[in-house]
Design a protein around this motif. Sequence first.
Motif, short mmCIF file in Angstrom:
data_model
loop_
_atom_site.label_atom_id
_atom_site.label_comp_id
_atom_site.label_asym_id
_atom_site.label_seq_id
_atom_site.Cartn_x
_atom_site.Cartn_y
_atom_site.Cartn_z
N THR A 54 32.46 19.80 65.30
CA THR A 54 32.48 21.17 64.80
C THR A 54 31.91 22.14 65.84
OG1 THR A 54 32.21 20.36 62.54
CG2 THR A 54 31.75 22.69 62.93
N VAL A 55 30.78 21.77 66.46
CA VAL A 55 30.16 22.63 67.47
C VAL A 55 31.09 22.79 68.67
CG1 VAL A 55 28.27 22.81 69.12
CG2 VAL A 55 27.80 22.17 66.75
N GLY A 56 31.68 21.68 69.12
CA GLY A 56 32.59 21.76 70.25
C GLY A 56 33.77 22.67 69.98
N ALA A 57 34.35 22.55 68.79
CA ALA A 57 35.47 23.42 68.43
C ALA A 57 35.02 24.87 68.32
CB ALA A 57 36.08 22.95 67.11
N GLY A 58 33.85 25.09 67.75
CA GLY A 58 33.34 26.45 67.63
C GLY A 58 33.09 27.09 68.99
N LEU A 59 32.52 26.34 69.92
CA LEU A 59 32.28 26.86 71.26
C LEU A 59 33.59 27.17 71.97
CD1 LEU A 59 29.32 24.58 72.42
CD2 LEU A 59 29.22 27.01 71.84
N TYR A 60 34.59 26.31 71.76
CA TYR A 60 35.90 26.55 72.37
C TYR A 60 36.50 27.86 71.85
CZ TYR A 60 40.70 25.73 73.93
OH TYR A 60 41.92 25.86 74.53
N VAL A 61 36.39 28.06 70.53
CA VAL A 61 36.92 29.29 69.94
C VAL A 61 36.19 30.50 70.50
CG1 VAL A 61 37.01 30.62 67.79
CG2 VAL A 61 37.81 28.25 67.83
N LEU A 62 34.86 30.42 70.60
CA LEU A 62 34.08 31.53 71.12
C LEU A 62 34.45 31.83 72.57
CD1 LEU A 62 30.57 30.68 69.64
CD2 LEU A 62 32.01 32.62 69.01
N GLN A 63 34.62 30.79 73.37
CA GLN A 63 34.97 30.99 74.77
C GLN A 63 36.34 31.65 74.91
OE1 GLN A 63 33.24 30.70 77.51
NE2 GLN A 63 34.98 31.38 78.73
N HIS A 64 37.31 31.22 74.13
CA HIS A 64 38.64 31.82 74.21
C HIS A 64 38.65 33.22 73.65
CE1 HIS A 64 41.85 29.07 75.71
NE2 HIS A 64 40.81 28.25 75.71
N GLU A 65 37.79 33.50 72.67
CA GLU A 65 37.68 34.87 72.16
C GLU A 65 37.16 35.78 73.26
OE1 GLU A 65 37.65 38.03 69.29
OE2 GLU A 65 38.63 36.08 69.40
N ALA A 66 36.15 35.29 74.03
CA ALA A 66 35.61 36.09 75.13
C ALA A 66 36.66 36.30 76.21
CB ALA A 66 34.38 35.39 75.71
N THR A 67 37.42 35.25 76.53
CA THR A 67 38.47 35.36 77.56
C THR A 67 39.56 36.31 77.13
OG1 THR A 67 38.03 33.07 78.21
CG2 THR A 67 40.10 34.05 78.94
N ARG A 68 39.91 36.27 75.84
CA ARG A 68 40.98 37.14 75.34
C ARG A 68 40.58 38.60 75.43
NH1 ARG A 68 42.51 39.55 70.59
NH2 ARG A 68 40.62 38.86 69.55
N ARG A 69 39.30 38.89 75.18
CA ARG A 69 38.84 40.28 75.17
C ARG A 69 38.47 40.79 76.56
NH1 ARG A 69 37.55 42.34 70.12
NH2 ARG A 69 37.82 40.85 68.43
N LEU A 123 26.06 35.38 74.42
CA LEU A 123 24.94 34.98 73.56
C LEU A 123 25.32 34.05 72.42
CD1 LEU A 123 23.14 38.44 73.27
CD2 LEU A 123 22.69 36.61 74.90
N ALA A 124 26.53 34.21 71.88
CA ALA A 124 26.90 33.45 70.68
C ALA A 124 26.72 31.94 70.83
CB ALA A 124 28.33 33.78 70.27
N PRO A 125 27.08 31.33 71.97
CA PRO A 125 26.88 29.88 72.08
C PRO A 125 25.43 29.44 71.91
CG PRO A 125 28.39 30.63 73.78
CD PRO A 125 27.83 31.86 73.13
N PHE A 126 24.48 30.30 72.27
CA PHE A 126 23.07 29.93 72.15
C PHE A 126 22.62 29.84 70.69
CE2 PHE A 126 23.33 31.44 76.49
CZ PHE A 126 22.55 30.51 77.18
N GLU A 127 23.38 30.47 69.78
CA GLU A 127 23.01 30.39 68.37
C GLU A 127 23.14 28.96 67.84
OE1 GLU A 127 24.09 33.27 65.55
OE2 GLU A 127 24.39 34.89 66.99
N TYR A 128 23.98 28.15 68.50
CA TYR A 128 24.13 26.77 68.06
C TYR A 128 22.86 25.95 68.27
CZ TYR A 128 29.11 27.19 67.11
OH TYR A 128 30.31 27.54 66.55
N LEU A 129 21.92 26.46 69.07
CA LEU A 129 20.64 25.77 69.23
C LEU A 129 19.86 25.74 67.91
CD1 LEU A 129 19.53 27.09 72.73
CD2 LEU A 129 20.34 24.80 72.16
N MET A 130 20.27 26.57 66.96
CA MET A 130 19.64 26.53 65.64
C MET A 130 19.79 25.15 65.01
SD MET A 130 20.20 29.20 62.46
CE MET A 130 20.22 30.59 63.60
N ILE A 131 20.87 24.46 65.32
CA ILE A 131 21.08 23.11 64.78
C ILE A 131 20.01 22.17 65.33
CG2 ILE A 131 22.68 21.16 64.66
CD1 ILE A 131 24.98 23.13 64.82
#
Length: 338
Positions: free
Chosen positions: A310-325, A276-284
Amino acid sequence: MSCLSSSRATDSGDRSHLPVARLEAPLRGIAFVLVGVSLFPIQDVVVKKLSGHYPLLQIGFVRSLVAVWPMALLAWWERGRAGLSTQRPWWHLARASLTVLSFTSYYLALAALPLAETVALYFAGPLFLTALSALVLGEPVGVRRWSAVVIGFVGVLVVLRPGAAVFEPAALLAVASALLYAGAQTITRELGRTDSGATMALTSTLLYLLVASVGGLLAGRHGRGEGLHPSLAFLVRGWVAPGSGELALMALSGLIAGAGAYALAQGYRAAPASTLAPFEYLMIVWAVLWGYVVWGDTPGPFTMVGVATTVGAGLYVLQHEATRRAPGVRTRQDRAAS
């Protein structure tokens, strides 16, 4: 955690040992999050429209006074009486304090900046959260995610353009809001082991209600902030008796806050945060749209490039956080690189 065996205890409202129900419905979760992220920019529009005539603490007081009731109902609905109390008050106070400061910084920035730019800078939060998770919580953050954090901060600098003739100091307030939000979320990772998100939202709202009440008593009705920077004027302006229309708008911001919090809570109950977290970027996107419709604002090329970075980097971080967990077989090299 086990369910209570006694139906009498459940009926009486004591659900302190009941787990919050989790669903496996990604589409339902996405739908709720989309509703939530479409509501919060409307609240921003309302507050920005009022920022030229009313003080932030007055708007926040009415907003919190209205929002506290649906948030209390949501906390009770999730966990009964246990949702309205906590065994870790100091953790709640620390998190709520950071949240209040983040909220205040965000709206002080919004008084002087275009809506889209303010929202975009606020979404540097995941980058700060990754850095704080490593520095404060000691969580492992590998080379790739540190690289994404650095690239994301470069995007923030592109939006800020320090040293340029058009640099607006209020942009630093939006960045500070993102940092404070990340600090609050760092505490949330610990506090979330025992308390629900609705309880945490409720305590933050209650603290802001208290801060706004005390601030109103101190500010009184003196001063209108003439000649001051819009952000500073929004902070120190004395309280003003609002007309019925303006009072309704302040109350509307509270209803939107309550509805948005409910939608996000339901969304994150229905699907994993990594989905869900990536969809929050639609707020922009909504911020850009409302900024254009209400004020005729159009982001410039530097803002667009910085936001995309910034959005691209944030999505990358979120994706790797999901993969790590996520469970799975990963080599030591993979973990080190993440």
